[in-house]
Design an enzyme around this catalytic site. Structure first.
Site, PDB file in Angstrom:
ATOM      1  N   HIS A 166       0.862  -1.178   0.000  1.00 58.15           N
ATOM      2  CA  HIS A 166       0.000   0.000   0.000  1.00 58.15           C
ATOM      3  C   HIS A 166       0.907   1.240   0.000  1.00 58.15           C
ATOM      4  O   HIS A 166       2.027   1.204   0.523  1.00 58.15           O
ATOM      5  CB  HIS A 166      -0.892   0.015   1.243  1.00 58.15           C
ATOM      6  CG  HIS A 166      -2.068  -0.908   1.163  1.00 58.15           C
ATOM      7  ND1 HIS A 166      -3.105  -0.888   2.073  1.00 58.15           N
ATOM      8  CD2 HIS A 166      -2.378  -1.887   0.276  1.00 58.15           C
ATOM      9  CE1 HIS A 166      -3.997  -1.805   1.748  1.00 58.15           C
ATOM     10  NE2 HIS A 166      -3.579  -2.436   0.666  1.00 58.15           N
TER      11      HIS A 166
ATOM     12  N   GLU B 230       0.958   3.906   1.736  1.00 54.39           N
ATOM     13  CA  GLU B 230       1.459   4.358   3.045  1.00 54.39           C
ATOM     14  C   GLU B 230       2.650   3.517   3.513  1.00 54.39           C
ATOM     15  O   GLU B 230       3.613   4.041   4.079  1.00 54.39           O
ATOM     16  CB  GLU B 230       0.366   4.240   4.114  1.00 54.39           C
ATOM     17  CG  GLU B 230      -0.892   5.032   3.849  1.00 54.39           C
ATOM     18  CD  GLU B 230      -1.961   4.192   3.147  1.00 54.39           C
ATOM     19  OE1 GLU B 230      -1.643   3.502   2.151  1.00 54.39           O
ATOM     20  OE2 GLU B 230      -3.120   4.234   3.590  1.00 54.39           O
TER      21      GLU B 230
ATOM     22  N   CYS C 232      -5.997   1.752   5.975  1.00 50.44           N
ATOM     23  CA  CYS C 232      -6.566   0.488   6.477  1.00 50.44           C
ATOM     24  C   CYS C 232      -5.875   0.113   7.789  1.00 50.44           C
ATOM     25  O   CYS C 232      -4.986   0.820   8.268  1.00 50.44           O
ATOM     26  CB  CYS C 232      -6.372  -0.621   5.432  1.00 50.44           C
ATOM     27  SG  CYS C 232      -4.675  -1.224   5.315  1.00 50.44           S
TER      28      CYS C 232
ATOM     29  N   CYS D  64      -2.042  -0.240   7.517  1.00 52.89           N
ATOM     30  CA  CYS D  64      -1.331   1.035   7.384  1.00 52.89           C
ATOM     31  C   CYS D  64      -1.451   1.879   8.654  1.00 52.89           C
ATOM     32  O   CYS D  64      -0.492   2.552   9.048  1.00 52.89           O
ATOM     33  CB  CYS D  64      -1.842   1.779   6.166  1.00 52.89           C
ATOM     34  SG  CYS D  64      -1.469   0.902   4.626  1.00 52.89           S
TER      35      CYS D  64
END
Lengths: 150, 150
Positions: B54, B56, B84, B87
């Site tokens: 992801h 992040e 999420c 993260c």
């Protein structure tokens, strides 16, 4: 009377012990697919200057790279400590089939503690969870590690 | 009448747009330290066969590597979508100071939805959170991406 541990947890505990000797918080992880180990890892946050380098994250990344697929639906993860929120999220995103963990983590765990991530309605994939296999050895190793640093 | 976005969010949105063109879910992230961009990223789960990739996570890993420290206590993270659980966990572990995110994510978000990770008593570090900057553009980009794939 004691029984031998399942081989993947035995291996994860040995990886955790080696991590402690390298100055890392002793947590080890193993991913098994169709009866074969496809990835092994241990905590590497300090060695790699990477706050995301928990054993579970490294194992998932290595297994996905080895298999060439970001989904690990036929893989089981064995880890010596209850996963935190970051790792529980990654386990869900990777579609890990079964999660076996040894010691509970009341302070940082997100499976049986804190956010109870897999029980959230917004959690899109829940692995089967088996806790406590190898708990005594995993917890003793963590206690000894932190005691030596106090 | 419209106002320009803060530069880091403008950059994060542009990174998200480029990710969409490469077939990735359009999310971009930027980490700023002392007024300077120290890491940029976009989702790369498909390209890298990595379910943990992801935006992040990649930004945090890159910033930590660039700075040579696993703690990013003087860093702010700008991202185009609500983080999420994975993260959010990483943001906490990395000690990110401020989190700015654009669009909310009712299905997978863990900051204002689902596990409300930063509000958990077991969350050891909470960033200051600022939501909604650039929300319209970020949400429109995500909608267009998924609409084109249905």
């Amino acid at each position: 009377m004691s029984f031998p541990l399942p081989e993947p947890m035995r291996l994860a505990l040995d990886l955790a012990r080696a991590a402690a000797e390298a100055g890392e918080v002793p947590v080890g992880a193993v991913i098994v697919r169709e009866g074969k180990v496809v990835a092994t890892s241990a905590n590497a946050m300090r060695g790699e200057y990477d706050p995301t380098a928990h054993a579970e994250m490294l194992a998932i990344r290595r297994a996905a790279a080895a298999i060439g697929n970001e989904r690990l639906g036929d893989c089981d993860l064995w880890v010596t400590l209850e996963p935190c929120a970051m790792c529980a999220g990654a386990i869900s995103l990777a579609r890990i089939r079964r999660l076996y963990y040894a010691a509970p983590d009341p302070k940082g765990g997100a499976v049986a503690h804190g956010p109870l991530f897999f029980a959230q309605p917004t959690c899109h994939h829940r692995p089967e969870v088996y806790a406590g296999i190898g708990e005594g050895e995993a917890a003793a190793m963590l206690r000894a590690f932190f005691a030596a640093r106090r």
